[in-house]
Enzyme design. Structure first.
Site, PDB file in Angstrom:
ATOM      1  N   GLY A  70      47.127 129.775 -10.845  1.00 31.72           N
ATOM      2  CA  GLY A  70      46.969 131.224 -10.930  1.00 31.72           C
ATOM      3  C   GLY A  70      45.745 131.741 -10.194  1.00 31.72           C
ATOM      4  O   GLY A  70      45.803 132.787  -9.529  1.00 31.72           O
ATOM      5  N   THR A  71      44.642 131.015 -10.293  1.00 30.55           N
ATOM      6  CA  THR A  71      43.412 131.498  -9.669  1.00 30.55           C
ATOM      7  C   THR A  71      43.575 131.583  -8.154  1.00 30.55           C
ATOM      8  O   THR A  71      43.208 132.594  -7.532  1.00 30.55           O
ATOM      9  CB  THR A  71      42.231 130.564 -10.038  1.00 30.55           C
ATOM     10  N   ASN A 153      45.316 138.336 -21.004  1.00 31.03           N
ATOM     11  CA  ASN A 153      45.197 136.989 -21.554  1.00 31.03           C
ATOM     12  C   ASN A 153      44.375 136.925 -22.839  1.00 31.03           C
ATOM     13  O   ASN A 153      44.485 135.970 -23.592  1.00 31.03           O
ATOM     14  CB  ASN A 153      44.604 136.043 -20.506  1.00 31.03           C
ATOM     15  N   GLN A 183      50.370 135.211 -17.747  1.00 29.90           N
ATOM     16  CA  GLN A 183      50.668 135.080 -19.189  1.00 29.90           C
ATOM     17  C   GLN A 183      52.088 135.530 -19.558  1.00 29.90           C
ATOM     18  O   GLN A 183      52.497 135.405 -20.702  1.00 29.90           O
ATOM     19  CB  GLN A 183      49.664 135.921 -20.011  1.00 29.90           C
ATOM     20  N   GLY A 204      51.890 127.467 -13.648  1.00 32.19           N
ATOM     21  CA  GLY A 204      52.819 126.684 -14.459  1.00 32.19           C
ATOM     22  C   GLY A 204      52.316 126.230 -15.815  1.00 32.19           C
ATOM     23  O   GLY A 204      53.102 126.030 -16.736  1.00 32.19           O
ATOM     24  N   HIS A 205      50.982 126.071 -15.959  1.00 32.53           N
ATOM     25  CA  HIS A 205      50.531 125.403 -17.186  1.00 32.53           C
ATOM     26  C   HIS A 205      50.538 126.314 -18.409  1.00 32.53           C
ATOM     27  O   HIS A 205      50.228 125.874 -19.512  1.00 32.53           O
ATOM     28  CB  HIS A 205      49.168 124.727 -16.978  1.00 32.53           C
ATOM     29  N   THR A 241      48.712 120.201   2.410  1.00 36.80           N
ATOM     30  CA  THR A 241      49.904 119.461   1.985  1.00 36.80           C
ATOM     31  C   THR A 241      50.308 119.886   0.578  1.00 36.80           C
ATOM     32  O   THR A 241      49.465 119.918  -0.324  1.00 36.80           O
ATOM     33  CB  THR A 241      49.611 117.939   2.013  1.00 36.80           C
ATOM     34  N   CYS A 329      29.901 140.251 -28.439  1.00 39.04           N
ATOM     35  CA  CYS A 329      28.460 140.108 -28.667  1.00 39.04           C
ATOM     36  C   CYS A 329      27.870 139.334 -27.498  1.00 39.04           C
ATOM     37  O   CYS A 329      28.297 138.231 -27.204  1.00 39.04           O
ATOM     38  CB  CYS A 329      28.244 139.337 -29.961  1.00 39.04           C
TER      39      CYS A 329
HETATM   40  N1  PLP Z   1      45.216 134.932 -14.745  1.00 41.10           N
HETATM   41  C1  PLP Z   1      45.399 134.952 -16.076  1.00 41.10           C
HETATM   42  C2  PLP Z   1      45.862 136.203 -16.734  1.00 41.10           C
HETATM   43  C3  PLP Z   1      45.176 133.801 -16.835  1.00 41.10           C
HETATM   44  O1  PLP Z   1      45.349 133.836 -18.162  1.00 41.10           O
HETATM   45  C4  PLP Z   1      44.751 132.630 -16.163  1.00 41.10           C
HETATM   46  C5  PLP Z   1      44.451 131.401 -16.926  1.00 41.10           C
HETATM   47  O2  PLP Z   1      43.887 131.446 -17.995  1.00 41.10           O
HETATM   48  C6  PLP Z   1      44.592 132.663 -14.765  1.00 41.10           C
HETATM   49  C7  PLP Z   1      44.835 133.835 -14.093  1.00 41.10           C
HETATM   50  C8  PLP Z   1      44.162 131.455 -14.000  1.00 41.10           C
HETATM   51  O3  PLP Z   1      45.240 130.555 -13.834  1.00 41.10           O
HETATM   52  P1  PLP Z   1      44.960 129.015 -13.508  1.00 41.10           P
HETATM   53  O4  PLP Z   1      44.398 128.412 -14.757  1.00 41.10           O
HETATM   54  O5  PLP Z   1      46.311 128.463 -13.161  1.00 41.10           O
HETATM   55  O6  PLP Z   1      44.024 128.959 -12.356  1.00 41.10           O
END
Ligand code: PLP
Length: 383
Positions: A70-71, A153, A183, A204-205, A241, A329
């Site tokens: 995702g990142t 998230n 999410q 995917g995770h 790759t 906090c």
């Molecule tokens: N975006 C959201 C909304 C997420 O909840 C997360 C992971 O917690 C990410 C992006 C990042 O995904 P990844 O862990 O596959 O890099």
């Protein structure tokens, strides 16, 4: 026995994905960019996975660009959009909701971008989006990208992505629209979302796939410059790759999710509601975050006055309950939550996020609720 209530952080890998991963790692070691038979066979596996994922997610196979999760998909979306705008001689602005994951927030902020506010339930303020886009249009400032996540998230609150996309198309027609859907797919079909946006990030995770593999869907006809160069893989959109076994496992997990989702969602929603009821009964002053908004069916986030997150999580873990926290906090080890701050929740409030998965049970819910109630009593009794 562990009561895993942290599926929003990561999920157990689905047995079908483990089988696909193991088989591919063992049998398919060719480089999918090569030309001999083993290479072509690996490439066929990647393309078969692409077709499966396209089917589950309501996409075309050619729109899928595999990433390391995702990142990276978020970075490619934001940085690629900014580069696309620069290449067109525009220097467009990046805009995102104030509650995005850091994977979106940080590239937008690094580019000096703008935030769109949310209301007290954590739902995007569409009127603010309108105002910002109108101001920029009046100042003749182009917009490179607008990013609105599908579901938050931390709180699980669903965002009006389709409505936001319509506003962007009206007021900033050359901007790309991105959604971080990381999410979302475990709990909702993505076809409508995919149809409304130009770019969609998936990992995917969060739904039974392995960590470190996901994709960015790029709408057909949209050209997005790569941010990772070299090799020309993924039709020049992401060099490197491909993680063949991870991609094949991703597709296997997606297929399983697509089959199981319709039956699992109502059951999980019921369990989540029971979890919420139990906690609100045992800790009457706990506040369910985003209570009047539409939320993911598996997630419950509570703000707990006078209960700091760190000792809370410690006590939960002692009872074998795994959860997460985000505290508004600023002191202590937990980082302040920009999501809660954007919702106007501040002060020395602790928070806990409990998130269920496809295999969660009533036992998990009962143990989780009992542990939260006991931990709150214990922490408060210490004064
Ligand atoms: N975006 C959201 C909304 C997420 O909840 C997360 C992971 O917690 C990410 C992006 C990042 O995904 P990844 O862990 O596959 O890099």
């Amino acid at each position: 026995m562990v009561h895993y209530l942290d599926h929003a952080a990561s999920t157990p890998v689905h047995p079908a994905a483990i089988a696909a991963l193991t088989e591919t790692l063992t049998e398919s070691y060719g480089n999918p960019s090569g030309s001999h038979r083993l290479a072509r066979e690996a490439n066929l596996r990647v393309d078969a996975a692409r077709a499966t994922l396209a089917n589950v997610f309501g996409l075309t196979p050619g729109s899928i660009v595999f990433t390391s999760g995702g990142t990276e998909a978020d970075s490619l979306a934001i940085l690629g959009s900014l580069r696309r705008s620069r290449d067109a001689g525009q220097e467009g602005v990046a805009i995102c909701s104030a509650i995005e994951h850091h994977a979106v927030l940080e590239p937008v902020e690094a580019a000096g971008g703008r935030h769109i506010s949310v209301d007290g339930n954590g739902v995007l303020d569409l009127q603010h989006l309108r105002t910002v886009l109108t101001e920029l249009a009046e100042a003749e400032k182009p917009v490179a990208v607008v990013s609105v996540m599908a579901a938050n998230n931390e709180t699980g609150v669903l965002q009006p992505v389709v409505e936001a996309a319509a506003i962007v198309r009206e007021l900033a027609p050359t901007a790309l629209i991105h959604t971080d859907a990381v999410q979302f797919p475990a709990w909702h079909d993505t076809a409508d979302l995919a149809a409304a946006v130009d770019l969609m990030s998936v990992s995917g995770h969060k739904w039974g796939g392995p960590k470190g593999v996901g994709f960015l869907a790029i709408r057909d006809g949209v050209t997005l410059p790569p941010i990772q160069l070299g090799g020309g893989q993924e039709r020049g959109r992401r060099g490197g790759t491909q993680n063949v076994a991870g991609i094949v496992a991703l597709a296997a997990a997606a297929e399983a999710m697509g089959t199981e989702r319709p039956t699992v969602v109502p059951l999980v929603r019921q369990l989540r509601d029971e979890l919420v009821d139990r906690i609100l009964e045992g800790v009457p002053d706990a506040t369910l975050t985003g209570a009047s908004a539409d939320r993911l069916p598996n997630l419950a986030h509570f703000c707990l006055e006078g209960v700091e997150s760190e000792p809370l999580l410690f006590l939960l873990e002692k009872e074998d309950v795994m959860a997460s926290a985000a505290s508004s906090c600023a002191s202590g080890a937990q980082q302040a939550s920009h999501v809660l701050a954007a919702m106007g929740i501040s002060g020395a409030t602790g928070a806990v996020r409990l998130s269920l998965g496809y295999r969660s049970t009533r036992d998990d819910v009962q143990a989780g609720a009992a542990a939260v109630i006991a931990a709150c009593e214990r922490i408060r009794s210490r004064g």
